[in-house]
Each structure stands twice: as structure tokens, then as C-alpha cells.
Design a protein around this motif. Sequence first.
Motif, mmCIF file in Angstrom:
data_model
loop_
_atom_site.group_PDB
_atom_site.id
_atom_site.type_symbol
_atom_site.label_atom_id
_atom_site.label_comp_id
_atom_site.label_asym_id
_atom_site.label_seq_id
_atom_site.Cartn_x
_atom_site.Cartn_y
_atom_site.Cartn_z
ATOM 1 N N ARG A 63 -0.383 1.328 12.594
ATOM 2 C CA ARG A 63 0.197 0.331 13.495
ATOM 3 C C ARG A 63 1.524 0.907 13.969
ATOM 4 N NH1 ARG A 63 1.162 -4.534 10.471
ATOM 5 N NH2 ARG A 63 -1.030 -4.973 10.680
ATOM 6 N N LYS A 170 -2.402 2.629 16.782
ATOM 7 C CA LYS A 170 -2.777 1.346 17.386
ATOM 8 C C LYS A 170 -1.532 0.560 17.761
ATOM 9 C CE LYS A 170 -7.300 1.071 15.363
ATOM 10 N NZ LYS A 170 -8.195 0.853 16.473
ATOM 11 N N SER A 173 0.169 -5.160 17.717
ATOM 12 C CA SER A 173 -0.608 -6.383 17.468
ATOM 13 C C SER A 173 -1.864 -6.132 16.629
ATOM 14 C CB SER A 173 -1.003 -7.042 18.787
ATOM 15 O OG SER A 173 -1.832 -6.171 19.532
ATOM 16 N N ALA A 174 -2.216 -4.879 16.369
ATOM 17 C CA ALA A 174 -3.413 -4.559 15.595
ATOM 18 C C ALA A 174 -3.269 -5.053 14.154
ATOM 19 C CB ALA A 174 -3.669 -3.056 15.601
ATOM 20 N N ARG A 175 -4.353 -5.594 13.609
ATOM 21 C CA ARG A 175 -4.362 -6.065 12.222
ATOM 22 C C ARG A 175 -5.479 -5.431 11.396
ATOM 23 N NH1 ARG A 175 -0.044 -6.935 13.483
ATOM 24 N NH2 ARG A 175 0.997 -8.889 13.859
ATOM 25 N N THR A 176 -6.450 -4.787 12.086
ATOM 26 C CA THR A 176 -7.546 -4.113 11.407
ATOM 27 C C THR A 176 -7.901 -2.828 12.154
ATOM 28 O OG1 THR A 176 -9.337 -5.160 12.676
ATOM 29 C CG2 THR A 176 -8.551 -6.349 10.713
ATOM 30 N N ASP A 179 -9.282 -3.351 15.712
ATOM 31 C CA ASP A 179 -8.384 -3.873 16.763
ATOM 32 C C ASP A 179 -7.873 -2.732 17.629
ATOM 33 O OD1 ASP A 179 -8.645 -6.387 15.681
ATOM 34 O OD2 ASP A 179 -6.701 -6.367 14.670
ATOM 35 N N GLN A 180 -7.470 -3.075 18.849
ATOM 36 C CA GLN A 180 -6.860 -2.087 19.745
ATOM 37 C C GLN A 180 -5.436 -1.907 19.333
ATOM 38 O OE1 GLN A 180 -8.574 -0.337 22.115
ATOM 39 N NE2 GLN A 180 -10.326 -1.334 21.247
#
Length: 180
Positions: A63, A170, A173-176, A179-180
Amino acid sequence: MKKLVLAGAVLGATVVSLLGTPALAHHQGSSHDGHHAMHAGAERAPSTVKGSDKLRVQDCWIRLLPKVAPSGGFFVLHNEDKAEPVVLKGLHTDAFGMTMLHETTEKNGMSAMAMVPDVTIEPGQTLSFKPGSYHAMLEKPEAGLKAGQEITVNFELGTGKKIPVQCVLKSPSARTFSDQ
């Protein structure tokens, strides 16, 4: 505002909206020594076990946060040795000037983050580094890094072996991994 500052202190790099608060101010122009001082009371002795080098790393992502906050590194570790543990001693990448292993724990309803010198994956087991658990913190990013890029991260084991892994950068805002 008090709740936001507390959340920033507890979650650190995971709360993007707090970049201007004092909770993350220690990262602005800070040195590694300052970060160590923040976690000094929680450190434990490093493992003396060398372990196996049969590690497979999957779904590695970072992230990417602005320079004022450390970026978070997440991945899944598979110990493919059925008899010996694997000991992850650290990460290294040319894309960041400093990397550390951390663990987030909860005690009496409060979250706390502590730096750890290494992480052991038991024989035949899998361990996920994810938000709110084990994670890597990466500081001092090289100029020009952007979400969507892939970087090489070397996973350093107790045996001395370094395993190069491609990790995708990423958005904040990515959490996994998906995610983008």
C-alpha cells in the motif's frame, strides 16, 4: 478530532486521512532511530533458529503512501518444508530506503503495533501478512514510485538465503491484494 489522532497513532500507515496529524509527524524527515524509539519497549530477542529456506511467497502487495507515512507490505508466506520452520528475518528492496517487520496485536480492546526482529512459519504452515496482523513497513520511498508498478523485494531468511519476489504497488485505498 481526538478519535482521529488516536486512530492515527494506533493504525499508523493505514489511515491516509491523518497524514497531517501529530500521530504521523514522527515520520516526516525522521530517521530509523526515531522509529526504533517508538517501538523500543515492545521488541523481543531475535530467533537463533536458522530454519529451512523452502519458502513460497504469494500475493505480495504494498500500500503505497505519500513520503510522510510508511507504506505497508502484505503477502502470504507458505513454508513448504514439512519438518523445519522457516524464519523470515527481514525484507530488502532498492525501492525503499528502510523496511521493518511489525505485528499488530490487541489487548484489552486496544490495538498496539510492535516491531519484530523476525517471524517464524511452522513446518507445512501458511502465515498471512495483512492489515491488522503481521505486516512490513517500508519507509523512504524512491522518487517516482506509482500505484500499478511492480518492484522486486528480497525476502531474507534465517538460512541467509534471499528470495526475490515481485510485489505490486497499490493505491492508499487498497485493503487486499485484489484491490486496485
